[in-house]
Write a protein that holds these residues in place. Sequence first.
Motif, PDB file in Angstrom:
ATOM      1  N   SER A   1       1.158   3.944  -3.078  1.00  0.00           N
ATOM      2  CA  SER A   1       0.763   5.337  -2.843  1.00  0.00           C
ATOM      3  C   SER A   1       1.864   6.305  -3.245  1.00  0.00           C
ATOM      4  CB  SER A   1       0.393   5.554  -1.376  1.00  0.00           C
ATOM      5  OG  SER A   1       1.546   5.527  -0.558  1.00  0.00           O
TER       6      SER A   1
ATOM      7  N   TYR B   1      -6.367   9.219  -2.360  1.00  0.00           N
ATOM      8  CA  TYR B   1      -5.112   9.597  -3.016  1.00  0.00           C
ATOM      9  C   TYR B   1      -5.189  11.026  -3.537  1.00  0.00           C
ATOM     10  CZ  TYR B   1      -0.933   9.159  -5.881  1.00  0.00           C
ATOM     11  OH  TYR B   1       0.314   9.334  -6.436  1.00  0.00           O
TER      12      TYR B   1
ATOM     13  N   MET C   1       0.828  -1.212   0.000  1.00  0.00           N
ATOM     14  CA  MET C   1       0.000   0.000   0.000  1.00  0.00           C
ATOM     15  C   MET C   1       0.861   1.259   0.000  1.00  0.00           C
ATOM     16  SD  MET C   1      -3.502  -0.694   2.121  1.00  0.00           S
ATOM     17  CE  MET C   1      -2.790  -0.935   3.719  1.00  0.00           C
TER      18      MET C   1
ATOM     19  N   VAL D   1      -9.362   1.497   1.558  1.00  0.00           N
ATOM     20  CA  VAL D   1      -8.480   1.855   0.434  1.00  0.00           C
ATOM     21  C   VAL D   1      -9.016   1.268  -0.866  1.00  0.00           C
ATOM     22  CG1 VAL D   1      -6.170   1.488  -0.521  1.00  0.00           C
ATOM     23  CG2 VAL D   1      -6.430   2.191   1.855  1.00  0.00           C
TER      24      VAL D   1
ATOM     25  N   GLU E   1      -3.268   6.736  -8.527  1.00  0.00           N
ATOM     26  CA  GLU E   1      -4.388   6.573  -7.600  1.00  0.00           C
ATOM     27  C   GLU E   1      -5.148   5.263  -7.828  1.00  0.00           C
ATOM     28  OE1 GLU E   1      -5.815   9.573 -10.771  1.00  0.00           O
ATOM     29  OE2 GLU E   1      -4.055   9.348  -9.542  1.00  0.00           O
TER      30      GLU E   1
ATOM     31  N   GLN F   1      -5.588   2.260  -5.079  1.00  0.00           N
ATOM     32  CA  GLN F   1      -6.883   1.647  -4.810  1.00  0.00           C
ATOM     33  C   GLN F   1      -6.794   0.129  -4.926  1.00  0.00           C
ATOM     34  OE1 GLN F   1      -9.963   2.909  -7.516  1.00  0.00           O
ATOM     35  NE2 GLN F   1     -11.580   2.336  -6.094  1.00  0.00           N
TER      36      GLN F   1
ATOM     37  N   GLY G   1      -5.458  -1.978  -1.961  1.00  0.00           N
ATOM     38  CA  GLY G   1      -6.392  -2.327  -0.897  1.00  0.00           C
ATOM     39  C   GLY G   1      -6.885  -3.755  -1.028  1.00  0.00           C
TER      40      GLY G   1
ATOM     41  N   GLY H   1      -9.829   4.416  -2.356  1.00  0.00           N
ATOM     42  CA  GLY H   1      -8.404   4.735  -2.471  1.00  0.00           C
ATOM     43  C   GLY H   1      -8.101   5.823  -3.487  1.00  0.00           C
TER      44      GLY H   1
END
Length: 127
Positions: A40, A123, A36, A115, A52, A56, A59, A119
């Motif tokens: 990110s 983000y 994660m 997320v 982004e 996502q 997650g 997410g």
Amino acid sequence: MEAINSLQNTQIDIASKFRNKAAGSVLLIGLALAVMICSSQGVMLPSIDKPEIWFQRSGSVAVFIAVYLEYIAQYQLKTIPELAREGINLSNPYSNYFGWISKACVALAVVGTIVWGYGDLLYLVAA
């Protein structure tokens, strides 16, 4: 005397397996968090996708790892009393440890679900 040595060897073998599963569980929780964090930050992303979207997607990896580890933790917690009935006492260190892993897995699953679902929005808000 031989029965006592056999029981001690069995207890050492089982304790070693529990220790290895516990250490592996902690490593997998760390891996899920690393996935994660790396996604990110845009580490190793394909140039055609937006970061982004990969955040996502991370997650879902976290949720998968959390569910798998929760299964392992619950199985180990169920096994400890069964072993105690056979004369192999592992309850104190390992039940606490796998209890902690179980709680960490629930937290990881909740964070991973958030997320996974939001997410891309998180983000964009954080950027």
